[in-house]
Design an enzyme around this catalytic site. Structure first.
Site, short mmCIF file in Angstrom:
data_model
loop_
_atom_site.label_atom_id
_atom_site.label_comp_id
_atom_site.label_asym_id
_atom_site.label_seq_id
_atom_site.Cartn_x
_atom_site.Cartn_y
_atom_site.Cartn_z
N ASP A 226 89.49 72.26 -20.23
CA ASP A 226 88.95 71.79 -18.95
C ASP A 226 87.52 71.30 -19.13
O ASP A 226 86.85 71.64 -20.12
CB ASP A 226 89.02 72.90 -17.90
CG ASP A 226 88.16 74.11 -18.27
OD1 ASP A 226 88.33 74.63 -19.38
OD2 ASP A 226 87.31 74.53 -17.45
N GLU B 246 87.62 77.38 -18.22
CA GLU B 246 86.39 77.99 -18.68
C GLU B 246 85.20 77.59 -17.83
O GLU B 246 84.27 78.38 -17.62
CB GLU B 246 86.13 77.60 -20.15
CG GLU B 246 84.99 78.35 -20.82
CD GLU B 246 83.64 77.67 -20.68
OE1 GLU B 246 82.63 78.29 -21.06
OE2 GLU B 246 83.59 76.51 -20.18
#
Length: 445
Positions: A87, A151
């Site tokens: 991400d 994250e």
């Protein structure tokens, strides 16, 4: 065993083209869907990476879109983990020279969101494992590449993943700086409910706590700005409504001094207009200080340095209530409980503090086997004699008991993580892949 590094170099063009494909997935957090808790594009990216790993002959596992892993199975029971994420933080395409998801190569650099944080390093690790496997390496410990998908927000991916999967016995996260980060400051993300603003005033800035906001705009009745002069802002008056806006420079919240917070000049202007508004005065005169000194929360220790403070988001609700979101990174000698008490002591009582993501600092001793091994690998590869370092950033390392951040940013390399025009130098990408290969070999042989 064949020369794994030679094989890695022979496969470097394939590494780059694979990374380009991964960059083209817009993996900003999206709307959840069945099997895609962080959005369909994030799930599609995870599927692509795991399918690629499976085609390399690695054993893969998909944790229902939260995270996944790829294994090079060892002869023993221990696991060496490499923990990274797919991400990314949001991008504003207009601020980029090249499209953030175009994965274009110019002047020996690959541009795109995630090239350094953290898609590039994880694809480098994937190809490092592939080269080791192709060279005939049989590890004693299973090498497990773990790909997270959340994250950049609250690490919900690994929280879900580790409910059923074991923690690696030893691990590194290629999501920080070289040579080795064995100390990470504590993280304290929280909202401040500042109450209702004066009639007709709205204030908007930023998208994420962990990014210095590059845009800020306030709207207010035009009669409030007559006969006033402001610095470092743009003023527009249309149909009786004034807009005060500013453009800054985005940066990672762990180093807010490297950015320019667009909220600061707007708040300074509003402080002139509304001298009796306690919320505006508090934000302008206390919270905008990146050191925390004006707020009264300044902290320091020898192991990790100074506290930093980033005013990351401002939002005005429909009822006129203002909420500020703040990112604080505090030294490793303190903990979240201390931070909670200090903030409450130094913040006016009428403002409610709502912490929503807090994490105590990480510290792995420099003399540990993990740190000494990684330091030896790095120093030999670069012909240096460096020591482990401390950072304000928070990595996946703090999710595990025996994990440190290891790369990808080299000393004195330009920092583009979380910034427009994030890029990776292809020569550095090749070097980091070689370093990751040796590190994985040394830890798992």
């Amino acid at each position: 065993m064949k020369d794994a590094k030679k094989l890695l170099n022979q496969q470097f063009d394939e590494l780059v083209s694979t990374l380009q494909q991964v960059i083209r997935f817009n993996t900003e957090k999206g709307e959840p869907a069945d099997g895609a808790p962080f959005g369909s594009e994030v799930r599609a990216c995870l599927d692509y990476v795991l399918n690629t790993a499976q085609n390399f002959g690695l054993k893969t596992y998909n944790d229902d879109g939260y995270a996944g892993h790829a294994d090079l199975t060892g002869t023993g029971k221990e696991i060496v983990g490499v923990l990274g994420h797919l991400d990314v933080v949001p991008s504003v395409a207009a601020e980029w020279k090249y499209h953030p998801y175009g994965a274009e190569i110019h002047d020996g650099k690959l541009f795109g969101r995630g090239t350094m944080d953290d898609k590039g390093p994880m694809i480098a690790c994937l190809f490092a494992v592939k080269a080791l496997k192709d060279a005939g390496f049989q590890p004693t410990k299973t090498v497990r590449l773990i790909f997270g998908c959340d994250e950049e927000t609250d690490m919900g991916c690994v929280k879900h993943y580790f409910k059923t999967m074991p923690h690696p016995d030893v691990a590194f996260s290629p999501d920080g700086d070289f040579p080795v980060i064995n100390r990470e400051k504590g993280i304290y993300h929280f909202d401040i409910n500042l109450g209702k603003l004066p009639q007709g005033l709205t204030l908007t800035a930023g998208d994420r706590a962990n990014v210095v906001p590059s845009k800020c705009i306030a709207t207010l009745p035009a009669n409030q700005v007559f006969n006033k002069t402001f610095c470092n802002v743009d003023l527009d008056i249309t149909d009786g409504v004034a807009s005060i806006s500013a453009t800054g420079k985005a940066a990672h919240a762990s180093t807010p001094q490297e950015g320019i917070n667009a909220a600061r000049p707007v708040l300074k202007a509003l402080a002139q207009i509304y001298p009796d508004c306690s919320a505006i005065q508090f934000l302008a005169n206390k919270v905008c200080d990146t050191t925390g000194g004006k707020w009264g929360i300044i902290l320091h220790d020898e192991q990790s340095g100074d506290l930093t403070c980033n005013l990351g988001v401002l939002r005005t609700a429909c009822d006129g209530t203002l909420t500020a979101t703040v990112d604080i990174r505090f030294p490793v000698s303190y903990d979240c409980q201390f931070m909670t008490e200090l903030l409450r002591k130094c913040t006016p009582q009428q403002f409610a503090l709502n912490p929503w993501h807090v994490s105590d600092p990480l510290y792995v001793p420099a003399e540990s086997h993990l740190v000494t091994t990684l330091m030896k690998v790095y120093n030999e590869a670069t012909n240096t004699n460096l020591e482990p370092i401390a950072i304000g950033g928070g990595t996946y390392s703090r999710c595990l008991n025996n994990c440190v951040a290891f790369g990808p940013l080299f000393p004195n390399e330009e920092q583009t993580i979380h910034m427009p025009n994030e890029c990776v130098d292809l020569n550095n990408l090749k070097l980091m892949a070689e370093i990751f290969l040796d590190a994985i070999y040394q830890l798992s042989k």
